[in-house]
Design an enzyme around this catalytic site. Structure first.
Site, PDB file in Angstrom:
ATOM      1  N   TYR A 255      31.818   5.734   9.268  1.00 54.74           N
ATOM      2  CA  TYR A 255      32.604   5.867  10.491  1.00 54.74           C
ATOM      3  C   TYR A 255      31.849   6.610  11.595  1.00 54.74           C
ATOM      4  O   TYR A 255      32.269   6.638  12.738  1.00 54.74           O
ATOM      5  CB  TYR A 255      33.946   6.577  10.224  1.00 54.74           C
ATOM      6  CG  TYR A 255      34.805   5.931   9.158  1.00 54.74           C
ATOM      7  CD1 TYR A 255      34.507   4.673   8.647  1.00 54.74           C
ATOM      8  CD2 TYR A 255      35.919   6.587   8.640  1.00 54.74           C
ATOM      9  CE1 TYR A 255      35.283   4.099   7.652  1.00 54.74           C
ATOM     10  CE2 TYR A 255      36.701   6.013   7.653  1.00 54.74           C
ATOM     11  CZ  TYR A 255      36.372   4.770   7.162  1.00 54.74           C
ATOM     12  OH  TYR A 255      37.151   4.211   6.174  1.00 54.74           O
TER      13      TYR A 255
ATOM     14  N   LEU B 169      49.105  -0.438   7.591  1.00 55.59           N
ATOM     15  CA  LEU B 169      49.956  -1.150   8.555  1.00 55.59           C
ATOM     16  C   LEU B 169      49.384  -2.527   8.864  1.00 55.59           C
ATOM     17  O   LEU B 169      49.736  -3.145   9.869  1.00 55.59           O
ATOM     18  CB  LEU B 169      50.077  -0.325   9.848  1.00 55.59           C
ATOM     19  CG  LEU B 169      50.753   1.037   9.672  1.00 55.59           C
ATOM     20  CD1 LEU B 169      50.593   1.893  10.931  1.00 55.59           C
ATOM     21  CD2 LEU B 169      52.237   0.859   9.343  1.00 55.59           C
TER      22      LEU B 169
ATOM     23  N   ILE C  37      47.235   5.955   4.439  1.00 57.25           N
ATOM     24  CA  ILE C  37      46.429   6.774   5.379  1.00 57.25           C
ATOM     25  C   ILE C  37      46.402   6.060   6.734  1.00 57.25           C
ATOM     26  O   ILE C  37      45.362   5.591   7.174  1.00 57.25           O
ATOM     27  CB  ILE C  37      45.006   7.032   4.838  1.00 57.25           C
ATOM     28  CG1 ILE C  37      44.356   5.740   4.276  1.00 57.25           C
ATOM     29  CG2 ILE C  37      45.010   8.092   3.769  1.00 57.25           C
ATOM     30  CD1 ILE C  37      42.861   5.890   3.975  1.00 57.25           C
TER      31      ILE C  37
ATOM     32  N   LYS D  16      46.226   5.097  10.630  1.00 61.56           N
ATOM     33  CA  LYS D  16      45.411   5.606  11.731  1.00 61.56           C
ATOM     34  C   LYS D  16      46.100   5.286  13.049  1.00 61.56           C
ATOM     35  O   LYS D  16      46.618   4.184  13.236  1.00 61.56           O
ATOM     36  CB  LYS D  16      44.039   4.941  11.690  1.00 61.56           C
ATOM     37  CG  LYS D  16      43.116   5.335  12.811  1.00 61.56           C
ATOM     38  CD  LYS D  16      43.031   4.250  13.848  1.00 61.56           C
ATOM     39  CE  LYS D  16      42.420   4.753  15.127  1.00 61.56           C
ATOM     40  NZ  LYS D  16      42.451   3.737  16.178  1.00 61.56           N
ATOM     41  N   SER D  17      46.126   6.240  13.940  1.00 58.43           N
ATOM     42  CA  SER D  17      46.536   5.969  15.313  1.00 58.43           C
ATOM     43  C   SER D  17      45.887   7.014  16.205  1.00 58.43           C
ATOM     44  O   SER D  17      45.589   8.119  15.756  1.00 58.43           O
ATOM     45  CB  SER D  17      48.059   6.037  15.469  1.00 58.43           C
ATOM     46  OG  SER D  17      48.375   5.855  16.835  1.00 58.43           O
TER      47      SER D  17
ATOM     48  N   ARG E 145      52.767   7.734  17.983  1.00 56.49           N
ATOM     49  CA  ARG E 145      52.611   7.007  16.717  1.00 56.49           C
ATOM     50  C   ARG E 145      52.113   7.920  15.608  1.00 56.49           C
ATOM     51  O   ARG E 145      52.481   7.762  14.446  1.00 56.49           O
ATOM     52  CB  ARG E 145      51.636   5.848  16.899  1.00 56.49           C
ATOM     53  CG  ARG E 145      52.240   4.697  17.676  1.00 56.49           C
ATOM     54  CD  ARG E 145      51.205   3.618  17.884  1.00 56.49           C
ATOM     55  NE  ARG E 145      51.778   2.422  18.463  1.00 56.49           N
ATOM     56  CZ  ARG E 145      51.056   1.359  18.786  1.00 56.49           C
ATOM     57  NH1 ARG E 145      49.743   1.356  18.591  1.00 56.49           N
ATOM     58  NH2 ARG E 145      51.630   0.291  19.296  1.00 56.49           N
TER      59      ARG E 145
ATOM     60  N   ASN F 294      54.227   8.140  12.244  1.00 57.14           N
ATOM     61  CA  ASN F 294      53.672   7.672  10.972  1.00 57.14           C
ATOM     62  C   ASN F 294      53.744   8.697   9.841  1.00 57.14           C
ATOM     63  O   ASN F 294      53.400   8.386   8.703  1.00 57.14           O
ATOM     64  CB  ASN F 294      52.208   7.234  11.162  1.00 57.14           C
ATOM     65  CG  ASN F 294      52.096   5.982  12.014  1.00 57.14           C
ATOM     66  OD1 ASN F 294      53.075   5.290  12.245  1.00 57.14           O
ATOM     67  ND2 ASN F 294      50.890   5.693  12.498  1.00 57.14           N
TER      68      ASN F 294
HETATM   69  P1  NAD Z   1      46.025   0.719   9.854  1.00 55.64           P
HETATM   70  O1  NAD Z   1      46.775  -0.228   9.017  1.00 55.64           O
HETATM   71  O2  NAD Z   1      46.264   2.189   9.711  1.00 55.64           O
HETATM   72  O3  NAD Z   1      46.236   0.242  11.340  1.00 55.64           O
HETATM   73  C1  NAD Z   1      45.813   0.985  12.420  1.00 55.64           C
HETATM   74  C2  NAD Z   1      46.282   0.308  13.704  1.00 55.64           C
HETATM   75  O4  NAD Z   1      47.687   0.058  13.630  1.00 55.64           O
HETATM   76  C3  NAD Z   1      46.107   1.256  14.889  1.00 55.64           C
HETATM   77  O5  NAD Z   1      44.825   1.097  15.445  1.00 55.64           O
HETATM   78  C4  NAD Z   1      47.216   0.814  15.811  1.00 55.64           C
HETATM   79  O6  NAD Z   1      46.747  -0.286  16.566  1.00 55.64           O
HETATM   80  C5  NAD Z   1      48.284   0.340  14.873  1.00 55.64           C
HETATM   81  N1  NAD Z   1      49.364   1.363  14.657  1.00 55.64           N
HETATM   82  C6  NAD Z   1      49.252   2.581  14.085  1.00 55.64           C
HETATM   83  N2  NAD Z   1      50.450   3.191  14.031  1.00 55.64           N
HETATM   84  C7  NAD Z   1      51.343   2.334  14.587  1.00 55.64           C
HETATM   85  C8  NAD Z   1      52.735   2.399  14.806  1.00 55.64           C
HETATM   86  N3  NAD Z   1      53.462   3.464  14.441  1.00 55.64           N
HETATM   87  N4  NAD Z   1      53.329   1.343  15.411  1.00 55.64           N
HETATM   88  C9  NAD Z   1      52.610   0.259  15.769  1.00 55.64           C
HETATM   89  N5  NAD Z   1      51.282   0.124  15.563  1.00 55.64           N
HETATM   90  C10 NAD Z   1      50.651   1.162  14.982  1.00 55.64           C
HETATM   91  O7  NAD Z   1      44.457   0.343   9.651  1.00 55.64           O
HETATM   92  P2  NAD Z   1      43.108   1.124   9.493  1.00 55.64           P
HETATM   93  O8  NAD Z   1      42.880   2.149  10.537  1.00 55.64           O
HETATM   94  O9  NAD Z   1      42.061   0.120   9.323  1.00 55.64           O
HETATM   95  O10 NAD Z   1      43.309   1.860   8.083  1.00 55.64           O
HETATM   96  C11 NAD Z   1      43.669   3.218   7.980  1.00 55.64           C
HETATM   97  C12 NAD Z   1      42.521   4.068   7.500  1.00 55.64           C
HETATM   98  O11 NAD Z   1      42.028   3.572   6.235  1.00 55.64           O
HETATM   99  C13 NAD Z   1      41.258   3.993   8.387  1.00 55.64           C
HETATM  100  O12 NAD Z   1      41.402   4.712   9.586  1.00 55.64           O
HETATM  101  C14 NAD Z   1      40.218   4.511   7.447  1.00 55.64           C
HETATM  102  O13 NAD Z   1      40.305   5.935   7.364  1.00 55.64           O
HETATM  103  C15 NAD Z   1      40.653   3.862   6.131  1.00 55.64           C
HETATM  104  N6  NAD Z   1      39.935   2.586   5.809  1.00 55.64           N
HETATM  105  C16 NAD Z   1      39.228   2.527   4.651  1.00 55.64           C
HETATM  106  C17 NAD Z   1      38.555   1.358   4.298  1.00 55.64           C
HETATM  107  C18 NAD Z   1      37.782   1.304   3.020  1.00 55.64           C
HETATM  108  O14 NAD Z   1      37.037   0.335   2.792  1.00 55.64           O
HETATM  109  N7  NAD Z   1      37.908   2.295   2.158  1.00 55.64           N
HETATM  110  C19 NAD Z   1      38.595   0.217   5.142  1.00 55.64           C
HETATM  111  C20 NAD Z   1      39.339   0.322   6.318  1.00 55.64           C
HETATM  112  C21 NAD Z   1      40.009   1.486   6.639  1.00 55.64           C
END
Ligand code: NAD
Length: 279
Positions: free
Chosen positions: A52, A192, A232, A234-235, A240, A244
């Protein structure tokens, strides 16, 4: 309002928060504000990774905010090109330095990359790092049962946690059962559905959300919790971020849970871990 999440106990006896804060793409000038908002909202688990490229910014933000080290669970991951015994040890030391800490709470192997056949060597390095007090708990990410079984066969130690893509479209039912049978916690990345706009606009979720007085995102995150998965989300938006983690004054019914289970289509955002190679 601050909601501190309840903890869950991992197989190694460590207690960790049930909801964490994802930091993929949390980078640049806004990082300090985002981390400050997440901390104020009650998040105590912060998920990062070498990949990251934000560990140094997170380390600076924690220091600037004066957050006591013992107050947070810090998790990071070794990237694919640093698998192998020596490379993983070096990667861990660099992560510690960037995060300005002398230990990680949780360290994960990001992907198994079975073709390069080095994840067992990384695991051996992590076990040594754990003995030296550099890491408290050891986990993996995107691992399949055969990869975790191999870790056990070769080192007699299973990970305490596997962080995998998991959301209503891709609910990992088979893997979750395997985890349960082996005392491994399931942590949900992309909880999400990542940037797919469709998931939160699904009628099923909108209707449950109206019924229980929550948002579709909160309904999905509550589904994770009630299926014993640790989301976990992310926003970068204050509202949000708070939304969350505000999940502990509602209970979905069995009927709601089954309706969300049935949303599974097999659609995954990420790569198939069996196919993914060193990239
Ligand atoms: P997520 O499912 O958490 O989606 C994030 C997106 O959803 C945000 O950018 C925003 O656009 C939207 N969102 C967030 N809260 C919302 C709400 N309350 N209402 C409407 N929309 C909302 O996806 P992510 O960030 O890819 O996954 C979460 C975390 O998982 C990452 O930040 C990272 O730390 C981890 N991750 C790990 C891997 C891995 O291979 N281990 C891969 C991807 C992500």
């Amino acid at each position: 309002m601050q909601t501190l999440t309840p903890n869950v106990r991992m197989a190694d006896g460590t207690e960790v928060p049930r909801v964490g804060f994802g930091t993929y793409r949390v980078k640049g000038g806004a990082t300090g504000d985002v981390i400050s908002q997440a901390y104020k909202a009650g998040y105590r688990w912060f998920d990062t990774a070498e990949l990251y490229d934000n560990e140094a910014e997170l380390g600076a933000a924690f220091a600037h905010l004066g957050i006591p080290r013992s107050d947070v669970t810090l998790a990071s991951k070794v990237w694919n090109n640093h698998q192998g015994y020596d490379a993983t040890r070096e990667a861990l030391h660099r992560s510690l330095e960037r995060l300005r800490t002398d230990y990680l709470d949780v360290y994960l192997i990001h992907w198994p990359c079975p073709e390069q056949d080095t994840y067992v060597d990384s695991w051996a390095a992590m076990l040594d790092a754990q003995r030296e007090g550099l890491v408290n708990s050891l986990g993996v990410s995107n691992f399949q049962p055969e990869h975790m079984q191999r870790l056990f066969d070769e080192t007699k130690v299973l990970p305490v946690l596997n962080q995998v893509e998991l959301h209503p479209y891709f609910n990992q039912a088979r893997l979750r059962t395997w985890h349960l049978e082996h005392g491994i916690l399931t942590q949900s990345w992309g909880p999400l559905g990542q940037r797919s706009g469709d998931l939160l606009a699904e009628d099923v979720l909108i209707s449950i959300a109206k019924e229980v007085g929550k948002t579709p995102a909160q309904v999905v995150l509550r589904w994770h919790l009630q299926r014993d998965c640790l989301p976990i989300p992310k926003s970068s938006h204050a509202q949000r971020i708070t939304e969350n983690i505000d999940l502990f004054d509602v209970e979905l019914s069995e009927e709601h849970m089954r309706a969300i289970d049935q949303m599974h289509t097999g659609f995954r955002q990420g790569e198939d871990p069996v196919q993914k190679n060193n990239a």
